[in-house]
Design a protein around this motif. Structure first.
Motif, PDB file in Angstrom:
ATOM      1  N   PRO A   7       0.805  -1.228   0.000  1.00  0.00           N
ATOM      2  CA  PRO A   7       0.000   0.000   0.000  1.00  0.00           C
ATOM      3  C   PRO A   7       0.839   1.280   0.000  1.00  0.00           C
ATOM      4  CG  PRO A   7      -0.899  -1.576   1.558  1.00  0.00           C
ATOM      5  CD  PRO A   7       0.426  -2.117   1.118  1.00  0.00           C
ATOM      6  N   PHE A   8       2.098   1.202   0.411  1.00  0.00           N
ATOM      7  CA  PHE A   8       2.956   2.378   0.465  1.00  0.00           C
ATOM      8  C   PHE A   8       3.717   2.617  -0.845  1.00  0.00           C
ATOM      9  CE2 PHE A   8       2.365   1.128   4.857  1.00  0.00           C
ATOM     10  CZ  PHE A   8       2.156   2.341   5.494  1.00  0.00           C
ATOM     11  N   SER A   9       3.570   1.700  -1.793  1.00  0.00           N
ATOM     12  CA  SER A   9       4.254   1.856  -3.073  1.00  0.00           C
ATOM     13  C   SER A   9       3.688   3.038  -3.843  1.00  0.00           C
ATOM     14  CB  SER A   9       4.104   0.587  -3.905  1.00  0.00           C
ATOM     15  OG  SER A   9       4.588   0.791  -5.218  1.00  0.00           O
ATOM     16  N   MET A  10       4.571   3.762  -4.533  1.00  0.00           N
ATOM     17  CA  MET A  10       4.150   4.876  -5.380  1.00  0.00           C
ATOM     18  C   MET A  10       4.293   4.537  -6.856  1.00  0.00           C
ATOM     19  SD  MET A  10       3.126   7.144  -3.247  1.00  0.00           S
ATOM     20  CE  MET A  10       2.953   8.525  -4.382  1.00  0.00           C
ATOM     21  N   ALA A  11       4.491   3.280  -7.168  1.00  0.00           N
ATOM     22  CA  ALA A  11       4.662   2.844  -8.552  1.00  0.00           C
ATOM     23  C   ALA A  11       3.444   3.240  -9.384  1.00  0.00           C
ATOM     24  CB  ALA A  11       4.876   1.336  -8.605  1.00  0.00           C
ATOM     25  N   GLY A  12       3.709   3.797 -10.552  1.00  0.00           N
ATOM     26  CA  GLY A  12       2.635   4.201 -11.449  1.00  0.00           C
ATOM     27  C   GLY A  12       2.048   5.564 -11.147  1.00  0.00           C
ATOM     28  N   LYS A  13       2.511   6.228 -10.088  1.00  0.00           N
ATOM     29  CA  LYS A  13       1.993   7.536  -9.708  1.00  0.00           C
ATOM     30  C   LYS A  13       2.906   8.654 -10.217  1.00  0.00           C
ATOM     31  CE  LYS A  13      -1.446   5.879  -7.299  1.00  0.00           C
ATOM     32  NZ  LYS A  13      -2.858   6.064  -7.746  1.00  0.00           N
ATOM     33  N   THR A  14       2.288   9.772 -10.552  1.00  0.00           N
ATOM     34  CA  THR A  14       3.025  10.970 -10.935  1.00  0.00           C
ATOM     35  C   THR A  14       2.958  11.967  -9.798  1.00  0.00           C
ATOM     36  OG1 THR A  14       2.606  10.677 -13.299  1.00  0.00           O
ATOM     37  CG2 THR A  14       3.151  12.903 -12.554  1.00  0.00           C
ATOM     38  N   VAL A  15       4.127  12.389  -9.316  1.00  0.00           N
ATOM     39  CA  VAL A  15       4.207  13.263  -8.150  1.00  0.00           C
ATOM     40  C   VAL A  15       4.927  14.555  -8.522  1.00  0.00           C
ATOM     41  CG1 VAL A  15       5.044  13.494  -5.786  1.00  0.00           C
ATOM     42  CG2 VAL A  15       4.275  11.255  -6.619  1.00  0.00           C
ATOM     43  N   LEU A  16       4.331  15.671  -8.145  1.00  0.00           N
ATOM     44  CA  LEU A  16       4.955  16.981  -8.329  1.00  0.00           C
ATOM     45  C   LEU A  16       5.446  17.475  -6.981  1.00  0.00           C
ATOM     46  CD1 LEU A  16       5.651  19.577  -9.895  1.00  0.00           C
ATOM     47  CD2 LEU A  16       3.264  20.316  -9.549  1.00  0.00           C
ATOM     48  N   VAL A  17       6.741  17.765  -6.890  1.00  0.00           N
ATOM     49  CA  VAL A  17       7.329  18.313  -5.670  1.00  0.00           C
ATOM     50  C   VAL A  17       7.602  19.793  -5.905  1.00  0.00           C
ATOM     51  CG1 VAL A  17       9.209  18.189  -3.997  1.00  0.00           C
ATOM     52  CG2 VAL A  17       8.394  16.094  -5.121  1.00  0.00           C
ATOM     53  N   ALA A  18       6.854  20.646  -5.227  1.00  0.00           N
ATOM     54  CA  ALA A  18       7.031  22.093  -5.375  1.00  0.00           C
ATOM     55  C   ALA A  18       8.197  22.558  -4.524  1.00  0.00           C
ATOM     56  CB  ALA A  18       5.754  22.830  -4.958  1.00  0.00           C
ATOM     57  N   ASN A  95       3.545  19.872  -1.530  1.00  0.00           N
ATOM     58  CA  ASN A  95       3.637  21.332  -1.571  1.00  0.00           C
ATOM     59  C   ASN A  95       4.585  21.831  -0.492  1.00  0.00           C
ATOM     60  OD1 ASN A  95       3.233  24.033  -1.986  1.00  0.00           O
ATOM     61  ND2 ASN A  95       1.342  24.077  -0.816  1.00  0.00           N
ATOM     62  N   ASN A  96       5.828  22.019  -0.895  1.00  0.00           N
ATOM     63  CA  ASN A  96       6.873  22.449   0.023  1.00  0.00           C
ATOM     64  C   ASN A  96       7.130  23.952  -0.085  1.00  0.00           C
ATOM     65  OD1 ASN A  96       9.004  21.762   1.927  1.00  0.00           O
ATOM     66  ND2 ASN A  96      10.436  22.181   0.264  1.00  0.00           N
ATOM     67  N   SER A  97       6.205  24.687  -0.706  1.00  0.00           N
ATOM     68  CA  SER A  97       6.430  26.101  -1.013  1.00  0.00           C
ATOM     69  C   SER A  97       6.639  26.963   0.215  1.00  0.00           C
ATOM     70  CB  SER A  97       5.236  26.654  -1.796  1.00  0.00           C
ATOM     71  OG  SER A  97       5.004  25.887  -2.947  1.00  0.00           O
ATOM     72  N   GLU A  99       8.179  26.435   2.934  1.00  0.00           N
ATOM     73  CA  GLU A  99       9.467  26.353   3.621  1.00  0.00           C
ATOM     74  C   GLU A  99      10.428  27.435   3.138  1.00  0.00           C
ATOM     75  OE1 GLU A  99      13.228  23.394   4.481  1.00  0.00           O
ATOM     76  OE2 GLU A  99      11.985  23.089   2.720  1.00  0.00           O
ATOM     77  N   ARG A 100      10.461  27.661   1.823  1.00  0.00           N
ATOM     78  CA  ARG A 100      11.437  28.604   1.283  1.00  0.00           C
ATOM     79  C   ARG A 100      11.167  30.022   1.748  1.00  0.00           C
ATOM     80  NH1 ARG A 100      11.161  31.569  -3.506  1.00  0.00           N
ATOM     81  NH2 ARG A 100       9.357  30.342  -4.137  1.00  0.00           N
ATOM     82  N   GLU A 101       9.938  30.440   1.717  1.00  0.00           N
ATOM     83  CA  GLU A 101       9.597  31.815   2.058  1.00  0.00           C
ATOM     84  C   GLU A 101       9.344  32.013   3.545  1.00  0.00           C
ATOM     85  OE1 GLU A 101       9.903  34.174   0.081  1.00  0.00           O
ATOM     86  OE2 GLU A 101      10.091  33.093  -1.809  1.00  0.00           O
ATOM     87  N   HIS A 102       8.968  30.930   4.211  1.00  0.00           N
ATOM     88  CA  HIS A 102       8.577  30.983   5.618  1.00  0.00           C
ATOM     89  C   HIS A 102       7.513  32.075   5.839  1.00  0.00           C
ATOM     90  CE1 HIS A 102       9.976  29.261   9.569  1.00  0.00           C
ATOM     91  NE2 HIS A 102       8.885  29.918   9.848  1.00  0.00           N
ATOM     92  N   ILE A 103       6.533  32.066   4.993  1.00  0.00           N
ATOM     93  CA  ILE A 103       5.417  32.993   5.102  1.00  0.00           C
ATOM     94  C   ILE A 103       4.135  32.193   4.914  1.00  0.00           C
ATOM     95  CG2 ILE A 103       6.693  35.002   4.266  1.00  0.00           C
ATOM     96  CD1 ILE A 103       5.484  34.520   1.518  1.00  0.00           C
ATOM     97  N   ALA A 104       3.017  32.841   5.187  1.00  0.00           N
ATOM     98  CA  ALA A 104       1.734  32.181   4.952  1.00  0.00           C
ATOM     99  C   ALA A 104       1.631  31.798   3.480  1.00  0.00           C
ATOM    100  CB  ALA A 104       0.594  33.121   5.326  1.00  0.00           C
ATOM    101  N   LEU A 105       1.196  30.587   3.242  1.00  0.00           N
ATOM    102  CA  LEU A 105       1.167  30.058   1.889  1.00  0.00           C
ATOM    103  C   LEU A 105       0.179  30.788   1.004  1.00  0.00           C
ATOM    104  CD1 LEU A 105       2.016  27.668  -0.034  1.00  0.00           C
ATOM    105  CD2 LEU A 105      -0.084  26.581   0.721  1.00  0.00           C
ATOM    106  N   ASN A 106       0.639  31.156  -0.164  1.00  0.00           N
ATOM    107  CA  ASN A 106      -0.264  31.572  -1.213  1.00  0.00           C
ATOM    108  C   ASN A 106      -0.827  30.279  -1.801  1.00  0.00           C
ATOM    109  OD1 ASN A 106      -1.159  32.097  -3.950  1.00  0.00           O
ATOM    110  ND2 ASN A 106      -0.247  34.113  -3.739  1.00  0.00           N
ATOM    111  N   ASN A 107      -2.132  30.118  -1.809  1.00  0.00           N
ATOM    112  CA  ASN A 107      -2.710  28.818  -2.129  1.00  0.00           C
ATOM    113  C   ASN A 107      -2.877  28.568  -3.620  1.00  0.00           C
ATOM    114  OD1 ASN A 107      -4.923  30.333  -2.914  1.00  0.00           O
ATOM    115  ND2 ASN A 107      -6.270  29.613  -1.290  1.00  0.00           N
ATOM    116  N   GLN A 108      -2.256  29.363  -4.465  1.00  0.00           N
ATOM    117  CA  GLN A 108      -2.410  29.194  -5.905  1.00  0.00           C
ATOM    118  C   GLN A 108      -2.044  27.796  -6.372  1.00  0.00           C
ATOM    119  OE1 GLN A 108      -3.666  31.098  -8.236  1.00  0.00           O
ATOM    120  NE2 GLN A 108      -3.925  33.032  -7.171  1.00  0.00           N
ATOM    121  N   ILE A 109      -0.939  27.267  -5.890  1.00  0.00           N
ATOM    122  CA  ILE A 109      -0.501  25.965  -6.391  1.00  0.00           C
ATOM    123  C   ILE A 109      -1.456  24.855  -5.972  1.00  0.00           C
ATOM    124  CG2 ILE A 109       1.057  25.528  -4.435  1.00  0.00           C
ATOM    125  CD1 ILE A 109       2.885  24.124  -6.555  1.00  0.00           C
ATOM    126  N   VAL A 110      -1.991  24.943  -4.769  1.00  0.00           N
ATOM    127  CA  VAL A 110      -2.948  23.939  -4.313  1.00  0.00           C
ATOM    128  C   VAL A 110      -4.233  24.023  -5.126  1.00  0.00           C
ATOM    129  CG1 VAL A 110      -4.286  23.117  -2.342  1.00  0.00           C
ATOM    130  CG2 VAL A 110      -1.964  23.967  -2.003  1.00  0.00           C
TER     131      VAL A 110
END
Length: 210
Positions: A7-18, A95-97, A99-110
């Protein structure tokens, strides 16, 4: 892979790391690639990701680098199109956005990614990474006030449930760089099928006890 771990396998999945340029983002990209996913890694300047992409490919991963500014919708849309053309629709957004800015997230990417998931009609998972609070006097990260990212995530989790899209949060402990391995289990749980029934959750990781 044993039936227990399947169940923890990610095979066949497409993942975007922001924002994979940070140490946390790069760690997540490596973890998710090792679990079998096709990984798209994003940053405002894709050239910054060339070494990470080369490392992941050397380890046998399928990797795509994309220019991605998480605060600007045209950049996000272009990145999502590029990912879809190469790997298919995004199944998981890490959505790791914030962390870089350390500000409240702009939710555009979500917001943009969830619309693409809805259109694809395949469901999906959005894992928001909430960076540690700045005040060092706070005794317990579990007691920190809910951030704007956490509040947004819970609201979106409820609204996206009919589309089989899960939205959850990992709230990293203060010493996030020292305890990266402790984030592996929570991330794989929320990103994979193992967490298929989990949405609207906030997993607080306190690595000071390690």
């Amino acid at each position: 892979m044993s039936d227990l771990m399947q169940p923890f396998s990610m095979a066949g999945k497409t993942v975007l790391v922001a924002d994979a340029t940070t140490r946390l983002g790069a760690h997540f990209a490596r973890l998710i690639s090792f679990a079998g996913a096709r990984v798209a890694i994003g940053a405002p300047h894709a050239s910054q990701l060339e070494q990470l992409a080369a490392d992941l490919r050397w380890e046998g991963g399928e990797v795509l680098t994309v220019s991605l500014d998480s605060a600007h919708r045209p950049s996000i849309e272009a990145a999502l199109v590029a990912v879809e053309e190469r790997f298919g629709s995004v199944d998981v957004l890490i959505n790791n956005s914030a962390e870089r800015e350390h500000i409240a997230l702009n939710n555009q990417i979500v917001h943009c990614t969830s619309l693409h998931m809805i259109k694809a009609e395949r469901g999906g998972s959005i894992v928001n990474i909430d960076p540690p609070p700045r005040p060092i006097s706070e005794p317990n990260p579990c007691l920190r006030p809910n951030s704007s990212l956490i509040r947004m995530s819970r609201a979106m989790a409820q609204s996206l449930t009919p589309h089989r899209i899960r939205v959850n949060v990992i709230a990293a402990g203060r010493d996030k760089d020292a305890g990266l391995q402790e984030l592996n289990g929570p991330l794989l749980l929320l990103a994979s099928g193992a967490g298929a029934s989990v949405t609207g959750a906030v997993l607080h990781i306190d690595n000071r006890n390690s």
